[in-house]
Design a protein around this motif. Structure first.
Motif, mmCIF file in Angstrom:
data_model
loop_
_atom_site.group_PDB
_atom_site.id
_atom_site.type_symbol
_atom_site.label_atom_id
_atom_site.label_comp_id
_atom_site.label_asym_id
_atom_site.label_seq_id
_atom_site.Cartn_x
_atom_site.Cartn_y
_atom_site.Cartn_z
ATOM 1 N N TRP A 332 -11.054 -2.250 -1.823
ATOM 2 C CA TRP A 332 -11.500 -2.956 -0.621
ATOM 3 C C TRP A 332 -12.007 -1.982 0.436
ATOM 4 C CZ3 TRP A 332 -9.483 -2.804 4.429
ATOM 5 C CH2 TRP A 332 -10.113 -3.683 5.322
ATOM 6 N N LEU A 333 -11.259 -0.916 0.677
ATOM 7 C CA LEU A 333 -11.699 0.075 1.675
ATOM 8 C C LEU A 333 -13.066 0.641 1.323
ATOM 9 C CD1 LEU A 333 -8.551 2.231 2.547
ATOM 10 C CD2 LEU A 333 -9.969 0.938 4.146
ATOM 11 N N THR A 334 -13.252 0.995 0.060
ATOM 12 C CA THR A 334 -14.501 1.618 -0.370
ATOM 13 C C THR A 334 -15.669 0.654 -0.262
ATOM 14 O OG1 THR A 334 -13.272 3.010 -1.926
ATOM 15 C CG2 THR A 334 -15.641 2.814 -2.271
ATOM 16 N N VAL A 335 -15.507 -0.530 -0.845
ATOM 17 C CA VAL A 335 -16.625 -1.460 -0.913
ATOM 18 C C VAL A 335 -16.933 -2.052 0.453
ATOM 19 C CG1 VAL A 335 -15.314 -3.556 -1.477
ATOM 20 C CG2 VAL A 335 -17.623 -3.302 -2.344
ATOM 21 N N PHE A 336 -15.893 -2.301 1.261
ATOM 22 C CA PHE A 336 -16.146 -2.865 2.579
ATOM 23 C C PHE A 336 -16.799 -1.843 3.509
ATOM 24 C CE2 PHE A 336 -14.656 -3.405 6.985
ATOM 25 C CZ PHE A 336 -15.411 -4.533 7.299
ATOM 26 N N THR A 337 -16.287 -0.625 3.525
ATOM 27 C CA THR A 337 -16.884 0.412 4.375
ATOM 28 C C THR A 337 -18.338 0.643 4.009
ATOM 29 O OG1 THR A 337 -14.740 1.513 4.653
ATOM 30 C CG2 THR A 337 -16.714 2.821 5.095
ATOM 31 N N VAL A 457 -3.595 -10.395 1.436
ATOM 32 C CA VAL A 457 -5.053 -10.471 1.603
ATOM 33 C C VAL A 457 -5.457 -10.983 2.980
ATOM 34 C CG1 VAL A 457 -5.371 -10.847 -0.863
ATOM 35 C CG2 VAL A 457 -5.259 -12.815 0.662
ATOM 36 N N LEU A 458 -4.535 -11.540 3.741
ATOM 37 C CA LEU A 458 -4.896 -12.135 5.031
ATOM 38 C C LEU A 458 -5.447 -11.089 5.996
ATOM 39 C CD1 LEU A 458 -4.938 -14.649 6.800
ATOM 40 C CD2 LEU A 458 -2.598 -14.117 7.514
ATOM 41 N N ARG A 459 -4.761 -9.972 6.128
ATOM 42 C CA ARG A 459 -5.181 -8.959 7.097
ATOM 43 C C ARG A 459 -6.528 -8.326 6.742
ATOM 44 N NH1 ARG A 459 -1.088 -4.557 9.866
ATOM 45 N NH2 ARG A 459 -2.678 -3.265 10.897
ATOM 46 N N PRO A 460 -6.737 -7.839 5.500
ATOM 47 C CA PRO A 460 -8.066 -7.299 5.169
ATOM 48 C C PRO A 460 -9.164 -8.359 5.228
ATOM 49 C CG PRO A 460 -6.648 -7.342 3.233
ATOM 50 C CD PRO A 460 -5.778 -7.616 4.402
ATOM 51 N N GLY A 461 -8.827 -9.622 4.913
ATOM 52 C CA GLY A 461 -9.827 -10.677 4.976
ATOM 53 C C GLY A 461 -10.324 -10.908 6.383
ATOM 54 N N PHE A 503 -7.095 1.191 9.556
ATOM 55 C CA PHE A 503 -6.006 0.903 10.494
ATOM 56 C C PHE A 503 -5.877 -0.587 10.815
ATOM 57 C CE2 PHE A 503 -6.697 5.433 11.349
ATOM 58 C CZ PHE A 503 -5.383 5.883 11.282
ATOM 59 N N LEU A 504 -6.992 -1.325 10.800
ATOM 60 C CA LEU A 504 -6.920 -2.748 11.109
ATOM 61 C C LEU A 504 -6.661 -3.600 9.872
ATOM 62 C CD1 LEU A 504 -9.884 -3.154 13.644
ATOM 63 C CD2 LEU A 504 -7.454 -2.834 14.145
ATOM 64 N N GLY A 505 -7.190 -3.164 8.730
ATOM 65 C CA GLY A 505 -7.123 -4.002 7.534
ATOM 66 C C GLY A 505 -5.907 -3.788 6.668
ATOM 67 N N LEU A 506 -5.201 -2.652 6.823
ATOM 68 C CA LEU A 506 -4.045 -2.347 5.989
ATOM 69 C C LEU A 506 -2.793 -2.218 6.841
ATOM 70 C CD1 LEU A 506 -5.566 0.362 3.598
ATOM 71 C CD2 LEU A 506 -5.369 -2.096 3.193
ATOM 72 N N ALA A 507 -1.697 -2.736 6.342
ATOM 73 C CA ALA A 507 -0.417 -2.587 7.023
ATOM 74 C C ALA A 507 0.094 -1.155 6.856
ATOM 75 C CB ALA A 507 0.592 -3.580 6.459
ATOM 76 N N ALA A 508 1.038 -0.768 7.700
ATOM 77 C CA ALA A 508 1.563 0.609 7.678
ATOM 78 C C ALA A 508 2.092 1.026 6.304
ATOM 79 C CB ALA A 508 2.645 0.776 8.745
ATOM 80 N N PRO A 509 2.878 0.191 5.592
ATOM 81 C CA PRO A 509 3.344 0.609 4.263
ATOM 82 C C PRO A 509 2.196 0.856 3.283
ATOM 83 C CG PRO A 509 4.643 -1.238 5.074
ATOM 84 C CD PRO A 509 3.487 -1.093 6.005
ATOM 85 N N GLU A 510 1.134 0.046 3.380
ATOM 86 C CA GLU A 510 -0.013 0.234 2.492
ATOM 87 C C GLU A 510 -0.729 1.540 2.806
ATOM 88 O OE1 GLU A 510 -1.770 -3.512 3.697
ATOM 89 O OE2 GLU A 510 -1.631 -4.234 1.640
ATOM 90 N N ARG A 511 -0.883 1.838 4.106
ATOM 91 C CA ARG A 511 -1.531 3.094 4.479
ATOM 92 C C ARG A 511 -0.719 4.289 3.988
ATOM 93 N NH1 ARG A 511 -2.070 0.321 9.541
ATOM 94 N NH2 ARG A 511 -0.499 1.684 10.502
ATOM 95 N N GLN A 512 0.597 4.203 4.148
ATOM 96 C CA GLN A 512 1.457 5.306 3.708
ATOM 97 C C GLN A 512 1.401 5.494 2.192
ATOM 98 O OE1 GLN A 512 5.224 4.083 5.318
ATOM 99 N NE2 GLN A 512 4.567 4.365 7.450
#
Length: 526
Positions: A332-337, A457-461, A503-512
C-alpha cells in the motif's frame, strides 16, 4: 478439478527431511526482491525507450493493434495448462516436507501437463490469430501483417510455457535470485532486436518475431542455472494418481490465468474491440507509468512468496499472518505513494514522452491510478491464497468479478458513451467484489477475525481518499516541459506523500513492525 488444503500439512512418514537452510528466509527474500527489481527496472527502461519508437514507426493504428495482440498473448498462454504455476507453488509449499523423488515427480507432472495442453494452445491460438484483424477492425493494408504477428506470438506462448518450468523450480525453491543478471540480459537483448526491427522497417511482424529470442535463449540459460543450484534437479515420471492431482491443480491455475488476463488485459481488449485501436494507444500511453507501479509491487510478493509458503506449509499461521500484514502495508505504501505522485505529474510525463495528444485526461488518469492501487492489493491476497493451494473459491470469485468488470466496462464504454472514463469505472466496480472476498478468504485460512481486518484497512483507506482528493486539483495545474524539471518535481513530491502516508495511514505498531523488518533485511543483505 480438485484442490488440496495444506494449512494442516505435516511431513509424510518416511519422507526425507530437508536440511536446515544455510541462508535465512529473510536474506533469500531480500535477494529475490533485488533480482526481481533489477529485471523490473530493465523492463521499464526498455519500454520507456521503445514505446516512442514503436508509436512513431508503426503509427497509432498499428501500435494500438500491437498492444491488443500482446495482451491477447496472455490469454492464449492460459491454454498451456499453467503447469509452471502449479509447479512453483507446489514446490514452495513442500519446502519443509517433500523428499527429492516427490519434487522430481512434480517436474515430470508439469512436463506431462504441458505436452497434453500443447495441441489446445495451437488450435486456439491459430484460430484467434486468424480472426484478430477482423476483431480489431484493422485497416485492409495491415491485416496480413497483424495476422502473422499474432501467429508469432502464439509460438512465443508455446515456447515460453515450456521455458517457465525451470524458472518455476528456482522460484519455488526460493532461489529466484540465482538467475540475477540473466533475465536482465534477455530483456535488454529483446529490446535491442525490437529496435532493429523498427529501424529496418520490418513492421509489426518484425517486432513480434523479435520476442522469440527470449524463450529460445532463456530455456538454455535457466536450465543450466537449475542444474547448478538445485541438488535434486531431475525428472521422475508421475503415477496416474500423482498426475491426476497435479492436473487438477493446473486446471484451476488455467482458469485463474484467464481471470488474471481479464483483469490485467481486459481493459485493452475491450477498448480495442468495442471502441478502436487508436483509443488503445491513447490509453496505453496514459497508463504506462501507473502500470509500471504494478510491475514494481509484483516483485514484493514474488520475493517473499517462497518463504511465506514455507510458513504456510509448516502451519505457522501466526507467522504467516504477520508477514501478510507487513506485505500489504509495504504494498500500500509503495503503490499509493507512487500513484499519488503520478496523479500530479503523469500529464507532464506523457506530454514530454510521446506528445500532449496522447494524454487521456485528468479523470481517466485518476481512475487508472485507483485501478492500480486496487489491483495491487487484490494480487497480494491472491498470491497468498496460491500458497495454500486452496484456490477453488479464489478462482470462482475471480471469474465472477472479471465477468462483471468486463461487462460493465463494455457497457459504460460503448452503450453509455463513457469512453475511457466509463471503462475504468466499470472495471473498478467489478473488481470491488475481490476487494472484499479475497481478504475474507485469507482471514478464514489464517484464523483472522473479519472485524480485525476491517479495522486494519480503515486508516489507510481514509488516508488514500484524503490525499488523492488534495492532489487531484494539482493534476491539471502543475505542468513542466523538460525531463530535468519533471524528475526534480517528482523527486520532491514522492517523499512528502510517502511520509504523510507512513504516519497518517499506518498505526504505530505497523510502523514499528516495518522498521524492524527493514533493519532485518538490511542486516541480512549485508
Amino acid at each position: 478439478m480438485g484442490e488440496r488444503h495444506v494449512l494442516d500439512a505435516r511431513p509424510k512418514a518416511g519422507a526425507t527431511e530437508r536440511p536446515r537452510e544455510a541462508m535465512p528466509r529473510t536474506r533469500r527474500a531480500a535477494l529475490n526482491a533485488v533480482a526481481a527489481a533489477i529485471d523490473v527496472v530493465a523492463r521499464i527502461g526498455v519500454e520507456l525507450a521503445l514505446n516512442p519508437l514503436l508509436v512513431g514507426r508503426l503509427g497509432d493504428h498499428v501500435y494500438g493493434a500491437w498492444r491488443v495482440l500482446w495482451r491477447f498473448t496472455g490469454s492464449v498462454y492460459a491454454t498451456t495448462g499453467r503447469a509452471s504455476q502449479a509447479l512453483k507453488w507446489s514446490i514452495a509449499n513442500r519446502q519443509e516436507s517433500a523428499d527429492d523423488l516427490e519434487r522430481r515427480t512434480l517436474v515430470g507432472s508439469a512436463l506431462t501437463v504441458w505436452a497434453l495442453f500443447l495441441p489446445l494452445l495451437i488450435v486456439v491460438g491459430i484460430g484467434l490469430a486468424w480472426v484478430s484483424p477482423a476483431l480489431l477492425d484493422t485497416l485492409p493494408q495491415f491485416r496480413s501483417s497483424v495476422r502473422w504477428a499474432a501467429m508469432f506470438l502464439v509460438l512465443y506462448s508455446a515456447l515460453s510455457s515450456l521455458v517457465d518450468l525451470p524458472r518455476a523450480i528456482l522460484q519455488g525453491e526460493n532461489l529466484g535470485y540465482k538467475r540475477m543478471g540473466l533475465s536482465t540480459f534477455l530483456i535488454v537483448m529483446v529490446g535491442a532486436l525490437t529496435a532493429l526491427a523498427l529501424v529496418y522497417d520490418l513492421g509489426i511482424m518484425g517486432v513480434s518475431a523479435a520476442t522469440l529470442a527470449d524463450p529460445l535463449l532463456a530455456g538454455i540459460l535457466f536450465t543450466s542455472v537449475v542444474r547448478s543450484n538445485v541438488r535434486w534437479a531431475g525428472i521422475a515420471w508421475p503415477t496416474r494418481a500423482a498426475l491426476r492431482a497435479f492436473l487438477g491443480l493446473s486446471g484451476w491455475f488455467v482458469v485463474w490465468k484467464l481471470v488474471m488476463q481479464a483483469m490485467l488485459a481486459g481493459d485493452v481488449l475491450v477498448l480495442g474491440v468495442v471502441d478502436s485501436v487508436e483509443s488503445v494507444t491513447l490509453y496505453a500511453m496514459t497508463s504506462f507509468a501507473p502500470g509500471a507501479i504494478l510491475a514494481v509491487t509484483r516483485l514484493l510478493i514474488a520475493g517473499v512468496a517462497p518463504g511465506l509458503g514455507g510458513l504456510v506449509g509448516a502451519d505457522d499461521r501466526e507467522g504467516a499472518a504477520r508477514v501478510r500484514a507487513e506485505l500489504n502495508a509495504v504494498t500500500w505504501l509503495t503503490v499509493f505513494t507512487s500513484g499519488a505522485t503520478l496523479l500530479i505529474w503523469n500529464r507532464s510525463f506523457v506530454e514530454i514522452w510521446v506528445g500532449a495528444s496522447r494524454y487521456a485526461g485528468a479523470v481517466p488518469n485518476l481512475l487508472i491510478i485507483l485501478m492500480v492501487i486496487q489491483f495491487a492489493l487484490i494480487r497480494n491476497e491472491a498470491g497468498i491464497i496460491d500458497l495454500t493451494l486452496s484456490i477453488r473459491a479464489k478462482t470462482l470469485f475471480g471469474l465472477l468479478a472479471a465477468g462483471i468488470s468486463l461487462a460493465l466496462g463494455a457497457l459504460f464504454l460503448g452503450a453509455l458513451g463513457g469512453g475511457i472514463t466509463g471503462l475504468c469505472l466499470g472495471i473498478l466496480t467489478g473488481r470491488a467484489i475481490l476487494t472484499v472476498a479475497y481478504p475474507y478468504h485469507v482471514g478464514r485460512l489464517f484464523g483472522l477475525p473479519w472485524r480485525r481486518q476491517l479495522r486494519a484497512v480503515l486508516r489507510p483507506g481514509l488516508t488514500t481518499v484524503a490525499i488523492l482528493a488534495l492532489a487531484f486539483p494539482l493534476a491539471g495545474a502543475v505542468r513542466v516541459d523538460t525531463w530535468a524539471m519533471l524528475i526534480a518535481g517528482a523527486a520532491a513530491t514522492a517523499p512528502a506523500i510517502g511520509g504523510l502516508a507512513f504516519f497518517l495511514g499506518l498505526a504505530a505498531p505497523e510502523r514499528q513492525a516495518l522498521v524492524r523488518r527493514l533493519r532485518k533485511v538490511i542486516r541480512h543483505a549485508g
